[in-house]
Design a protein around this motif. Structure first.
Motif, short mmCIF file in Angstrom:
data_model
loop_
_atom_site.label_atom_id
_atom_site.label_comp_id
_atom_site.label_asym_id
_atom_site.label_seq_id
_atom_site.Cartn_x
_atom_site.Cartn_y
_atom_site.Cartn_z
N UNK A 28 0.84 -1.19 0.00
CA UNK A 28 0.00 0.00 0.00
C UNK A 28 0.88 1.24 0.00
N UNK A 29 0.50 2.22 -0.79
CA UNK A 29 1.16 3.51 -0.71
C UNK A 29 0.55 4.26 0.48
N UNK A 30 1.21 5.32 0.89
CA UNK A 30 0.62 6.13 1.95
C UNK A 30 -0.72 6.69 1.50
N UNK A 48 -6.54 7.00 2.46
CA UNK A 48 -7.91 6.93 1.94
C UNK A 48 -8.70 5.84 2.65
N UNK A 49 -8.09 4.69 2.86
CA UNK A 49 -8.78 3.58 3.52
C UNK A 49 -9.06 3.89 4.99
N UNK A 103 -7.90 9.23 7.13
CA UNK A 103 -7.06 10.17 7.87
C UNK A 103 -6.25 10.95 6.83
N UNK A 104 -5.59 12.01 7.26
CA UNK A 104 -4.78 12.74 6.28
C UNK A 104 -3.35 12.21 6.28
N UNK A 105 -2.64 12.55 5.23
CA UNK A 105 -1.29 12.01 5.01
C UNK A 105 -0.34 12.42 6.14
N UNK A 106 -0.47 13.64 6.63
CA UNK A 106 0.39 14.11 7.71
C UNK A 106 0.17 13.26 8.97
N UNK A 107 -1.07 12.89 9.23
CA UNK A 107 -1.36 12.05 10.39
C UNK A 107 -0.69 10.70 10.25
N UNK A 108 -0.75 10.09 9.08
CA UNK A 108 -0.09 8.81 8.87
C UNK A 108 1.42 8.96 9.03
N UNK A 109 1.97 10.03 8.48
CA UNK A 109 3.41 10.28 8.61
C UNK A 109 3.79 10.39 10.08
N UNK A 110 2.97 11.09 10.87
CA UNK A 110 3.26 11.24 12.31
C UNK A 110 3.24 9.89 13.01
N UNK A 111 2.29 9.05 12.68
CA UNK A 111 2.22 7.72 13.29
C UNK A 111 3.47 6.92 12.90
N UNK A 112 3.80 6.92 11.62
CA UNK A 112 4.93 6.11 11.15
C UNK A 112 6.28 6.60 11.67
N UNK A 113 6.36 7.88 12.03
CA UNK A 113 7.62 8.40 12.57
C UNK A 113 7.65 8.38 14.09
N UNK A 114 6.59 7.92 14.72
CA UNK A 114 6.59 7.75 16.17
C UNK A 114 6.18 8.97 16.96
N UNK A 148 -5.44 7.19 20.01
CA UNK A 148 -5.82 5.79 19.91
C UNK A 148 -6.80 5.59 18.75
N UNK A 149 -7.72 6.51 18.57
CA UNK A 149 -8.67 6.40 17.48
C UNK A 149 -8.01 6.36 16.12
N UNK A 150 -6.92 7.12 15.97
CA UNK A 150 -6.17 7.10 14.71
C UNK A 150 -5.54 5.74 14.48
N UNK A 151 -4.95 5.18 15.52
CA UNK A 151 -4.34 3.84 15.39
C UNK A 151 -5.40 2.80 15.06
N UNK A 152 -6.57 2.93 15.66
CA UNK A 152 -7.65 1.98 15.36
C UNK A 152 -8.12 2.10 13.92
N UNK A 153 -8.19 3.31 13.39
CA UNK A 153 -8.57 3.50 11.98
C UNK A 153 -7.56 2.85 11.06
N UNK A 154 -6.28 3.00 11.37
CA UNK A 154 -5.22 2.42 10.54
C UNK A 154 -5.27 0.89 10.61
N UNK A 155 -5.54 0.38 11.81
CA UNK A 155 -5.58 -1.07 11.99
C UNK A 155 -6.71 -1.67 11.17
#
Length: 65
Positions: free
Chosen positions: A31-33, A38-39, A42-53, A58-65
């Motif tokens: 999967x690309x970012x 899209x799935x 969330x926005x791309x910056x939010x995913x970047x923040x999660x992936x960089x630690x 918690x809700x963001x992590x649940x959406x990604x999961x």
């Protein structure tokens, strides 16, 4: 209950470990970012923040999961 260190260094280390696992799984699924955000709706910056630690909700992590 397990004993935690007296300092809080374990917190950013654990966030980075979670971010690494999110990135590794996204890449494993080829999967690309852009597709991931899209799935997860969330926005791309939010995913970047999660992936960089960085701190994430918690809700963001649940959406990604």
């Amino acid at each position: 209950m397990r004993d935690l260190p007296d300092d809080n260094n374990w917190i950013p280390e654990t966030r980075r470990a979670i971010g690494n696992r999110v990135r590794t799984e996204r890449e494993r699924q080829d999967l690309t970012q852009e597709l991931d955000v899209l799935a997860a709706r969330i926005d791309r910056v939010t995913l970047w923040r999660v992936e960089t630690g960085e701190e994430s909700k918690l809700g963001t992590l649940l959406r990604i999961a």
